[in-house]
Every structure is written in structure tokens, then in C-alpha cells.
Design an enzyme around this catalytic site. Sequence first.
Site, short mmCIF file in Angstrom:
data_model
loop_
_atom_site.label_atom_id
_atom_site.label_comp_id
_atom_site.label_asym_id
_atom_site.label_seq_id
_atom_site.Cartn_x
_atom_site.Cartn_y
_atom_site.Cartn_z
N LYS A 76 13.18 -37.07 34.79
CA LYS A 76 12.81 -35.53 34.40
C LYS A 76 13.10 -34.64 35.31
CE LYS A 76 8.81 -33.61 35.25
NZ LYS A 76 8.48 -32.88 35.98
N LYS B 174 11.59 -29.67 46.42
CA LYS B 174 11.13 -30.53 45.66
C LYS B 174 12.76 -31.45 45.21
CE LYS B 174 8.60 -33.70 43.07
NZ LYS B 174 8.12 -34.71 43.72
P1 NAP Z 1 1.16 -36.35 33.13
O1 NAP Z 1 -0.11 -37.66 33.67
O2 NAP Z 1 2.15 -36.88 32.63
O3 NAP Z 1 0.48 -35.05 33.44
C1 NAP Z 1 1.16 -34.16 32.59
C2 NAP Z 1 -0.23 -32.83 32.34
O4 NAP Z 1 0.60 -31.87 31.76
C3 NAP Z 1 -1.45 -33.09 31.52
O5 NAP Z 1 -2.28 -32.87 31.68
C4 NAP Z 1 -0.82 -33.41 29.58
O6 NAP Z 1 -1.79 -32.56 28.91
C5 NAP Z 1 -0.21 -31.14 30.24
N1 NAP Z 1 1.10 -30.83 29.20
C6 NAP Z 1 1.98 -31.37 28.88
N2 NAP Z 1 2.63 -30.79 28.58
C7 NAP Z 1 1.86 -29.55 28.04
C8 NAP Z 1 1.93 -28.60 26.83
N3 NAP Z 1 3.11 -28.65 26.97
N4 NAP Z 1 1.06 -28.22 27.30
C9 NAP Z 1 -0.18 -28.37 27.50
N5 NAP Z 1 -0.34 -29.05 28.26
C10 NAP Z 1 0.38 -29.61 28.65
O7 NAP Z 1 1.61 -35.89 34.52
P2 NAP Z 1 1.49 -35.61 36.37
O8 NAP Z 1 2.39 -37.19 36.70
O9 NAP Z 1 0.37 -35.59 36.07
O10 NAP Z 1 2.67 -34.85 36.64
C11 NAP Z 1 1.95 -33.82 36.90
C12 NAP Z 1 3.30 -33.00 37.30
O11 NAP Z 1 3.30 -33.03 39.00
C13 NAP Z 1 4.89 -33.28 36.78
O12 NAP Z 1 5.69 -32.27 36.70
C14 NAP Z 1 5.14 -34.18 37.83
O13 NAP Z 1 7.11 -34.10 37.47
C15 NAP Z 1 4.63 -34.02 38.79
N6 NAP Z 1 4.92 -34.94 40.59
C16 NAP Z 1 4.26 -35.90 39.83
C17 NAP Z 1 4.08 -36.95 40.94
C18 NAP Z 1 3.22 -38.44 40.17
O14 NAP Z 1 3.79 -39.55 41.43
N7 NAP Z 1 2.89 -38.50 38.62
C19 NAP Z 1 4.18 -36.98 41.80
C20 NAP Z 1 5.06 -35.91 42.23
C21 NAP Z 1 5.08 -34.32 41.31
P3 NAP Z 1 -2.08 -33.74 28.15
O15 NAP Z 1 -3.50 -35.01 28.62
O16 NAP Z 1 -2.67 -33.20 26.87
O17 NAP Z 1 -1.15 -34.43 27.71
#
Ligand code: NAP
Length: 302
Positions: free
Chosen positions: A240, A172
Site C-alpha cells: 500500500k 514518510k
Molecule cells: P490496521 O490494524 O489494519 O487498522 C486499521 C484501522 O483503520 C482499523 O481501526 C479499521 O477499522 C480502520 N479503518 C480502515 N478503513 C476504514 C474506513 N473506511 N472507515 C473507518 N475505519 C476504517 O492498520 P494499522 O497497522 O493500525 O495501520 C494504520 C495506519 O498506520 C496505516 O495507514 C498504516 O500504513 C500506518 N502504519 C502502520 C504501521 C504498522 O507497523 N502496522 C507502521 C507505521 C504506519 P476496523 O477495526 O473496523 O477494521
Amino acid sequence: MLERVGFIGLGIMGRGMAGNLLTAGFPLSVWNRTAARMDELVSAGATAGKSPADVAAHSDVIVTCVSDTPDVEAVLLGPDGVINGARPGSLVIDMSTISPQATEAIAGQLAQKGIAMLDAPVSGGAEGAARGTLSIMIGGAAEDVARAMPLFEAMGKTITHVGGTGSGQTVKLVNQILVVGNTLAMSEALLFAQAGGVDLQKAFDAVSKGAGGSWMFTNRAPQIIARDWRPGFTVDLQQKDLRLVLAAADQLGAPLLGTGTVFNLYRTLQSRGLGAEGNHALIKALEHLAGFEVGAADEPEA
Ligand code: NAP
């Protein structure tokens, strides 16, 4: 008989991925730190868990998709974490993007309780998560990958078992090095085209399908020309991932000069309050240095 799945982390990515598991017929329980984000999936048939440990106690396979390394450690190893609810023989699949080295340490702790783990980060964005077309890069044991394959097939299209524990995360990060390299090249090319006084659209048409083309140039150069900074992937999340890349590269002894430069350029955008913009806003850092902008001349300075 489909295995019972627990899904932890219903953010931009997780909610689409969990929705596809439910559509594929998996009995699903979910947990999200902000409880209201569970409502939509619960209305669609999922069960709301009280904690990660509670979800794990009612599941055979537990999927996590949270933000960063400490967040995965919290939901898997914390006091209410999966490790304190899962039975021996359970399988954890972490689909967040986190440190490859930390992944190995987490897998080691879970293994002491008889819990197997795969790292399976994704690319393809929110759209790919919602449509079930993600690319999934998997590290871990072959028998666990085979066990998890029905889940992966419900969430993704390009599913690649790349090696042992941690190697999914390493690949990744390989992807992220390519993404930011292409973003920097696109930004410099457009800045140069602007300085050279050529029509940006004609320059785009002339080069986008040639040897210098890329997914990034095809999809994001038109956005830059239109000065549209809506994110497919935000500067903050990109940063990040670059922090993870550079920390891993430091440990591994790999010099990543270009990636380090982009990391520092993104930092200047974050300090200007632009962290929520799309990663193609990298060009704004170069424009700041150059003293001129690309595209529409009358757009106010952000
Ligand atoms: P996001 O929308 O910011 O969601 C983050 C999630 O993690 C939320 O459900 C949040 O809960 C939870 N969370 C964060 N810290 C936490 C903690 N300490 N304890 C419990 N829950 C926690 O992010 P996302 O875009 O879905 O990304 C998730 C992962 O996928 C990341 O590692 C990101 O790098 C990866 N990713 C993202 C993309 C993209 O295009 N967005 C693409 C590829 C990979 P709350 O709802 O309470 O905040």
C-alpha cells in the site's frame, strides 16, 4: 488544562497510541468502525463515540489512524465524518500513511470550515505505538504543531516538524523507499551468500556492523535465516505504501527504478497468497526466480 481528544481508528497502531494518550491524562473519546475494538479503551476510561462526527463534536483535537487515503477521506469528509461535527478552531491530526497530494486537498476542505489539520504519519511499528516511542513526521503550520506537541510527546520519541501540509506524508514515503531498498539489498545479499556456499550466520556476523549493514539487515536477516515470516510490517501494508510512493513519484516526475521493481516483486507474493507475511518475505520472490532457497533446506515451499 489538557485538550479533549477524539481518536478514530483503533487498529494495531491506533489502539496503542490512544492508550498512551489516555495514560498521559487526556480526556479521550474514541470511535472504531468495528465497535468491539473500543471495549478495551472504554474499560480504561475512554468514552465511546457514535460516529466520527460525534467524536469530533466532543473534542478539541481529533486524531485519525486508519488504513488508506479513501478511509481517511471517509472518516473526515463523509456524511458522518469529522467535518460534520467539529467546531471551527478544532485541530485534526491524521497519523495514517496516505497520499501527500490527497492530504493537501483534505486540509483545504477542512480549512473552509475553520478546522486546522496536521499530517503526522509514524514509523516504529506496533511496538513503538504501544510503548510511546514512535517516530512522528509532521507537516503543517508551526502554531498547530506547537498546540499538538503534548499529544505527540505522549505517543512518540522522535518528533520532527518537516514542513508544510503534506510534507509529513512525503517524508514518510522517503522512509519507505529506504526500507524497501534495504530489504531488496538484504535479500540479494543472502541469496548470493547461499549460492556461494558460505555459512549464513558467519556471513551475517562478518558484515552486519560494516558499511553494508542496516536496521533491516540486523533485525530481519536472522529471521530469514530461521525462515520466520512473522510480520513486523506486512507485505500488504508495505505494498500500500509503495503504491503511494509510486503514484506521488509519477506526479512529481521522480524516476524510482528500484522501488518499482520491489513493488512488482511484492505483487508476485500477494498473488501467491503471502500478503500477511512480514515484508522480509521479499526474498521469497527472488528465491522463486532463482530456483533455490536460503537457510533451512528442509522447509516446505509456501
Ligand atoms: P490496521 O490494524 O489494519 O487498522 C486499521 C484501522 O483503520 C482499523 O481501526 C479499521 O477499522 C480502520 N479503518 C480502515 N478503513 C476504514 C474506513 N473506511 N472507515 C473507518 N475505519 C476504517 O492498520 P494499522 O497497522 O493500525 O495501520 C494504520 C495506519 O498506520 C496505516 O495507514 C498504516 O500504513 C500506518 N502504519 C502502520 C504501521 C504498522 O507497523 N502496522 C507502521 C507505521 C504506519 P476496523 O477495526 O473496523 O477494521
